[in-house]
Write an enzyme that holds these catalytic residues in place. Structure first.
Site, PDB file in Angstrom:
ATOM      1  N   ASP A   1       0.838  -1.206   0.000  1.00  0.00           N
ATOM      2  CA  ASP A   1       0.000   0.000   0.000  1.00  0.00           C
ATOM      3  C   ASP A   1       0.873   1.257   0.000  1.00  0.00           C
ATOM      4  O   ASP A   1       0.359   2.376  -0.049  1.00  0.00           O
ATOM      5  CB  ASP A   1      -1.024  -0.012   1.139  1.00  0.00           C
ATOM      6  N   SER A   2       2.204   1.059  -0.016  1.00  0.00           N
ATOM      7  CA  SER A   2       3.110   2.180  -0.283  1.00  0.00           C
ATOM      8  C   SER A   2       2.795   2.782  -1.654  1.00  0.00           C
ATOM      9  O   SER A   2       3.282   3.863  -1.974  1.00  0.00           O
ATOM     10  CB  SER A   2       4.571   1.719  -0.239  1.00  0.00           C
TER      11      SER A   2
ATOM     12  N   ASP B   1      -1.134  -6.109  -0.150  1.00  0.00           N
ATOM     13  CA  ASP B   1      -1.433  -5.503   1.154  1.00  0.00           C
ATOM     14  C   ASP B   1      -2.929  -5.347   1.352  1.00  0.00           C
ATOM     15  O   ASP B   1      -3.646  -4.914   0.446  1.00  0.00           O
ATOM     16  CB  ASP B   1      -0.807  -4.100   1.222  1.00  0.00           C
TER      17      ASP B   1
ATOM     18  N   LYS C   1      -1.027  -9.368   3.055  1.00  0.00           N
ATOM     19  CA  LYS C   1      -0.202  -8.899   4.184  1.00  0.00           C
ATOM     20  C   LYS C   1      -1.036  -7.990   5.063  1.00  0.00           C
ATOM     21  O   LYS C   1      -1.835  -7.194   4.564  1.00  0.00           O
ATOM     22  CB  LYS C   1       1.045  -8.157   3.669  1.00  0.00           C
TER      23      LYS C   1
ATOM     24  N   GLU D   1      -0.783  -5.535   8.759  1.00  0.00           N
ATOM     25  CA  GLU D   1       0.068  -4.910   9.776  1.00  0.00           C
ATOM     26  C   GLU D   1      -0.535  -5.131  11.159  1.00  0.00           C
ATOM     27  O   GLU D   1      -1.739  -4.950  11.340  1.00  0.00           O
ATOM     28  CB  GLU D   1       0.163  -3.398   9.511  1.00  0.00           C
TER      29      GLU D   1
ATOM     30  N   GLU E   1       9.825  -3.960   9.810  1.00  0.00           N
ATOM     31  CA  GLU E   1      10.188  -2.664   9.220  1.00  0.00           C
ATOM     32  C   GLU E   1      10.798  -1.750  10.277  1.00  0.00           C
ATOM     33  O   GLU E   1      10.216  -1.534  11.351  1.00  0.00           O
ATOM     34  CB  GLU E   1       8.943  -2.004   8.599  1.00  0.00           C
TER      35      GLU E   1
HETATM   36  O1  KIV Z   1       3.595  -1.104   1.522  1.00  0.00           O
HETATM   37  C1  KIV Z   1       4.767  -1.493   1.424  1.00  0.00           C
HETATM   38  O2  KIV Z   1       5.476  -1.239   0.450  1.00  0.00           O
HETATM   39  C2  KIV Z   1       5.309  -2.260   2.534  1.00  0.00           C
HETATM   40  C3  KIV Z   1       6.787  -2.507   2.516  1.00  0.00           C
HETATM   41  C4  KIV Z   1       7.495  -1.291   2.942  1.00  0.00           C
HETATM   42  C5  KIV Z   1       7.152  -3.675   3.330  1.00  0.00           C
HETATM   43  O3  KIV Z   1       4.610  -2.638   3.409  1.00  0.00           O
END
Ligand code: KIV
Length: 284
Positions: A48-49, A87, A117, A119, A186
């Site tokens: 989600d970056s 994500d 993924k 968090e 992270e």
């Molecule tokens: O969203 C993302 O790119 C991430 C990475 C920094 C691990 O979660």
């Protein structure tokens, strides 16, 4: 040429046992997925970056499930032989289990992801368990968790104090016990990341967390310097500067169009002379 096969979660665990580092990179669309696969990365993360590096937001919070599905689908089209993780965006796995499962289902069915993924630590362990029990591989994410940036008070290194370290280790164990097959760490101190890595039987994938993790992940735009406003960060290494290459290339194009040197003859199509004569001959 023989097509390579995507990794499996079992193979990743074996890589940890054998001490073979796992490479992960983020990707967000067809070309970044394709180039990452061609470069031989083990795992692609549609992070989600994308909110920061592709969509221009100042955090990951505005990223929606629709955004993630759209970008995951494009990435998978470019990287059909790679294990792609997507994500779960902000607050899409903290409500009812039904709503969580719908989001997971969309990322897998519509997006084509092989895993999701999430968090968080012990507080999301029940959710991780339910999702893995439904047959969906889950990657955990601990340490600096960007979706909680306002609660953490900024982007700072995690796990410097003994209390923080103990909490992170117990969270990692809770996520492993809940069934996750890997955990992203992270911005965790080198010492703590090494300790957590030793304590877990599933692989840890580090970003800004030292060399002792079982694998490493970097953001595509960071490692390639793709974009114009990202300040250099200590944990990032720039392996190329494609931002500069792109800026220079577009700048050259602008110059040539202004100077009428592009398009040149080799970029131009012509009619046969007799057709030109027929159409315009008398008028000249
Ligand atoms: O969203 C993302 O790119 C991430 C990475 C920094 C691990 O979660």
């Amino acid at each position: 040429m023989e097509q390579r096969k995507a990794l499996t979660t079992a193979k990743m665990r074996k890589m940890k046992q054998d001490g073979v580092p796992i490479t992960m990179v983020t990707a967000y669309d067809y070309p970044s997925g394709r180039l990452s696969e061609e470069a031989g990365v083990d795992v692609i993360l549609v992070g989600d970056s994308l909110g920061n590096v592709v969509l221009g937001y100042d955090s990951t919070l505005p990223v929606t499930l629709d955004d993630m599905v759209y970008h995951t689908r494009a990435t998978v089209r470019g990287a059909a032989n790679t294990f792609v993780v997507a994500d779960m965006p902000f607050l899409t796995y903290h409500g009812s289990l039904d709503a969580t499962m719908q989001g997971v289902g969309r990322l897998m069915r519509e997006g084509g992801a092989k895993a999701v993924k999430m968090e968080g630590g012990a507080e999301i362990a029940a959710t991780v368990r339910a999702v893995t029990e439904a047959g969906v591989p889950v990657v955990g994410h601990l340490g600096l968790t960007p979706q909680s940036v306002h609660q953490l008070g900024g982007f700072r290194v995690q796990g410097r104090s003994s209390e923080q370290a103990e909490k992170l280790l117990s969270d990692a164990k809770a996520i492993e016990e809940a069934g996750a097959f890997a955990i992203v760490l992270e911005l965790v101190t080198d010492e703590l990341a090494a300790w957590i890595t030793k304590q877990l039987s599933i692989p840890t994938i580090g970003i800004g967390s030292g060399v002792h993790c079982d694998g490493q992940v970097l953001v595509y735009h960071d490692l390639l310097q793709y974009g114009s406003d990202s300040a250099p960060r200590k944990f990032v290494k720039a392996y190329a500067n494609i931002g500069e290459t792109i800026r220079a290339g577009i700048g050259e194009y602008v110059k040539e169009v202004k100077a009428r040197t592009f398009p040149a003859q080799e970029n131009t199509f012509h009619m046969d002379n007799d057709v030109v004569q027929y159409l315009y001959g008398d008028k000249e």
